[in-house]
Design an enzyme around this catalytic site. Structure first.
Site, short mmCIF file in Angstrom:
data_model
loop_
_atom_site.label_atom_id
_atom_site.label_comp_id
_atom_site.label_asym_id
_atom_site.label_seq_id
_atom_site.Cartn_x
_atom_site.Cartn_y
_atom_site.Cartn_z
N ASP A 13 36.53 39.25 47.19
CA ASP A 13 37.61 39.59 46.25
C ASP A 13 38.18 38.37 45.55
O ASP A 13 39.38 38.31 45.24
CB ASP A 13 38.75 40.34 46.98
CG ASP A 13 38.24 41.61 47.63
OD1 ASP A 13 37.40 42.27 47.01
OD2 ASP A 13 38.68 41.92 48.74
N LYS A 16 35.00 37.56 41.32
CA LYS A 16 33.63 37.31 40.85
C LYS A 16 33.28 38.18 39.64
O LYS A 16 32.62 37.73 38.72
CB LYS A 16 32.62 37.59 41.98
CG LYS A 16 32.80 36.70 43.20
CD LYS A 16 31.87 37.09 44.34
CE LYS A 16 32.19 38.41 44.99
NZ LYS A 16 33.43 38.47 45.77
N GLY A 40 33.45 45.53 45.34
CA GLY A 40 34.29 46.15 44.32
C GLY A 40 34.64 45.08 43.31
O GLY A 40 35.50 44.24 43.58
N HIS A 41 33.94 45.05 42.19
CA HIS A 41 34.13 43.97 41.21
C HIS A 41 34.88 44.51 40.00
O HIS A 41 34.40 45.40 39.32
CB HIS A 41 32.77 43.37 40.82
CG HIS A 41 32.11 42.70 41.98
ND1 HIS A 41 30.86 42.15 41.93
CD2 HIS A 41 32.54 42.50 43.25
CE1 HIS A 41 30.56 41.63 43.11
NE2 HIS A 41 31.56 41.84 43.93
N GLN A 218 30.75 40.07 48.15
CA GLN A 218 31.44 39.55 49.34
C GLN A 218 31.71 38.04 49.15
O GLN A 218 31.85 37.61 48.02
CB GLN A 218 30.64 39.82 50.63
CG GLN A 218 30.60 41.30 51.02
CD GLN A 218 29.60 42.13 50.23
OE1 GLN A 218 28.44 41.81 50.18
NE2 GLN A 218 30.06 43.19 49.60
P1 IMO Z 1 33.58 41.97 47.03
O1 IMO Z 1 32.18 41.88 46.50
C1 IMO Z 1 36.14 41.69 50.55
C2 IMO Z 1 34.42 43.07 54.34
C3 IMO Z 1 34.96 44.33 55.00
C4 IMO Z 1 34.78 43.95 56.44
C5 IMO Z 1 33.45 43.20 56.44
C6 IMO Z 1 32.25 44.06 56.79
O2 IMO Z 1 34.46 42.90 46.30
O3 IMO Z 1 34.16 40.59 47.19
P2 IMO Z 1 30.90 45.87 55.41
O4 IMO Z 1 31.33 47.19 54.81
O5 IMO Z 1 30.37 44.91 54.41
O6 IMO Z 1 29.97 46.02 56.58
O7 IMO Z 1 32.25 45.25 56.01
O8 IMO Z 1 33.31 42.71 55.13
N1 IMO Z 1 33.96 43.25 52.95
C7 IMO Z 1 34.60 42.74 51.88
N2 IMO Z 1 35.78 42.09 51.78
N3 IMO Z 1 35.39 41.89 49.45
C8 IMO Z 1 34.19 42.53 49.53
O9 IMO Z 1 33.36 42.61 48.49
C9 IMO Z 1 33.77 43.02 50.78
N4 IMO Z 1 32.68 43.69 51.21
C10 IMO Z 1 32.81 43.80 52.54
O10 IMO Z 1 36.32 44.54 54.67
O11 IMO Z 1 35.77 43.05 56.84
MG MG Z 2 36.30 43.10 45.44
#
Ligand code: IMO
Ligand code: MG
Length: 427
Positions: A13, A16, A40-41, A218
């Site tokens: 988050d 990106k 979630g972008h 992530q």
């Molecule tokens: P973006 O791309 C923030 C976190 C989840 C959890 C851990 C594992 O928007 O930055 P998962 O569903 O991937 O097995 O969950 O990773 N998580 C994220 N946190 N931004 C994300 O994506 C995330 N995708 C997964 O909250 O702690």
């Molecule tokens: Mg996000």
């Protein structure tokens, strides 16, 4: 021109999506290389907000190739509904390419994840429950279903049987092959026109000297190898993942950029040394609208973590940093920045060996003067108030990395290039 990897330098988050959208103006293709719809972008254009989960964040720029690489795990239902809702908003998704080797998230993957999270109780990971983890488990165990398998009834039938039977040995799932088969063959028919050998397409683009953006999902601290294991996602969110997740060799990559917020957030469980547990944290959460774009969960907020930044610089080989949401800190009288940790009586510059001990780390803070809320009316960095310049300089020093861009609002055009050579990436 060049191949640029853009990764999250924190726990996700970082912004990106908006950075990719801005850089995509000058690029020819945007490629997702790992993760799935856990991402979630968010991109805001003229006040209109778009959130992408699987489709690369370059899709709002007409004519750019949007590629979903082999390293991504794809939930076909989510992909189709994302395409449809973009169509409804007048955005044509006509340059989409989906790797035939990308693994498919099945409905039972989501169910398994839910059961596992419940079973973990207070030790839960806090996943997005999109089925990402179990899909990667099937991939590594060599019983996964790939996008190309959705195009052949016999193959899908036999692979589905193998995967589902395996999970049914451990979980009460209530799914049958018959329940799933026809539905997923239909998804295959609808996705067929997108399914190709994406590594070949990327290879051609590289040969033609095109500009390619690799869009990380992530963040580095959520990387399955380099993050706060086991409180991580199940893929390589660091720069190396862009090569394995697309079939591009490391020698073809020209630049690696990291995106970080001016503070730091984490959604889900796991160690978070600089987490703020008072009203300042709540203020940042509110002002920064720190609620998950995928799950709606409130994000935990903390001060900028220099140890985390140094780590991200190291494990990604970052050439430059893009700092987002600096405006959110405006109006705070004092701002803290973590430069090291105190761990078992010692001051340390890097994370301790055992990730579960990260929680024991106490941040060593430097306090800095804040700046006014309206400090960003200036359009040039030289005209920013001194405290902002000091804050940026300190981040560069601690991380040993130059800040190339600064974003001070979610709007597309609000990206300031801090260096001459970075300005060329935008215009
Ligand atoms: P973006 O791309 C923030 C976190 C989840 C959890 C851990 C594992 O928007 O930055 P998962 O569903 O991937 O097995 O969950 O990773 N998580 C994220 N946190 N931004 C994300 O994506 C995330 N995708 C997964 O909250 O702690
Ligand atoms: Mg996000």
């Amino acid at each position: 021109m060049s191949s640029i990897i853009v990764v999250g330098a924190q726990w996700g988050d970082e912004g990106k999506g908006r950075i990719i959208d801005a850089l995509a103006k000058k690029a020819d293709a945007v490629v997702r290389f790992q993760g799935g719809s856990n991402a979630g972008h968010t991109v805001v254009v003229n006040g209109e907000k778009f959130v992408f989960h699987l489709i690369p964040s370059g899709v709002l720029r007409r004519g750019k190739k949007c590629i979903i690489g082999n390293g991504v795990v794809v939930d076909p239902r989510e992909l189709l509904s994302e395409i449809e809702s973009l169509n409804l908003r007048g955005i044509k998704v006509d340059s989409l390419y989906l790797s035939s080797n990308a693994h498919v998230i099945m409905p039972y993957h989501r169910k398994i994840e839910e059961i596992e999270e419940e079973q973990r109780g207070k030790n839960r990971i806090g996943t997005t429950r999109k089925g990402v983890g179990p899909a990667y488990v099937d991939k590594a165990a060599r019983r996964g279903i790939r996008a190309v398998d959705l195009l052949d009834k016999e193959i899908l039938n036999s692979k589905l049987r193998m995967s589902l039977q395996f999970w049914k040995n451990s979980f009460e799932l209530g799914f049958s092959v018959e329940d799933i088969l026809e539905e997923y063959l239909e998804y295959g028919r609808r996705l067929e026109k997108f399914i190709v050998d994406t590594s070949l397409i990327i290879h051609e683009l590289v040969k033609e000297d095109r500009t390619i953006l690799f869009e990380g999902a992530q963040g580095s601290l959520l990387d399955v190898d380099h993050g706060t294991y086991p409180f991580v996602t199940s893929s390589n969110a660091t720069a190396g993942g862009a090569c394995t997740g697309t079939g591009v060799g490391p020698t073809q990559i020209d630049q690696v950029l990291g995106v970080a917020k001016a503070y730091i957030t984490r959604v889900g469980e796991g160690p978070f040394p600089t987490e703020i547990h008072n009203e300042v944290g709540e203020l940042i959460q509110k002002r920064g609208q720190e609620y998950g774009a995928t799950t709606g969960r409130a994000r935990r907020c903390g001060w900028f973590d220099g140890v985390g930044l140094r780590y991200a610089v190291r494990v990604n080989g970052l050439d430059g940093l893009i700092l987002t949401k600096l405006d959110i800190l405006g109006g705070l009288s004092r701002i803290k920045i973590c430069t090291a940790y105190r761990y078992r009586g010692k001051v340390i510059q890097d994370f301790p060996l055992e990730a579960s001990h990260w929680q024991e780390c106490e941040p060593v803070y430097e306090e800095m003067e804040g700046w006014d809320d309206d400090a960003f009316e200036a359009k040039r960095i030289e005209d920013f108030p001194r405290p902002i310049q000091k804050y940026l300089n300190r981040i560069e020093e601690i991380g040993g990395v130059p800040i190339l861009f600064l974003s001070v609002s979610a709007e597309r055009d609000n990206l300031l290039a801090l260096r001459q050579d970075s300005a060329t990436l935008l215009a």
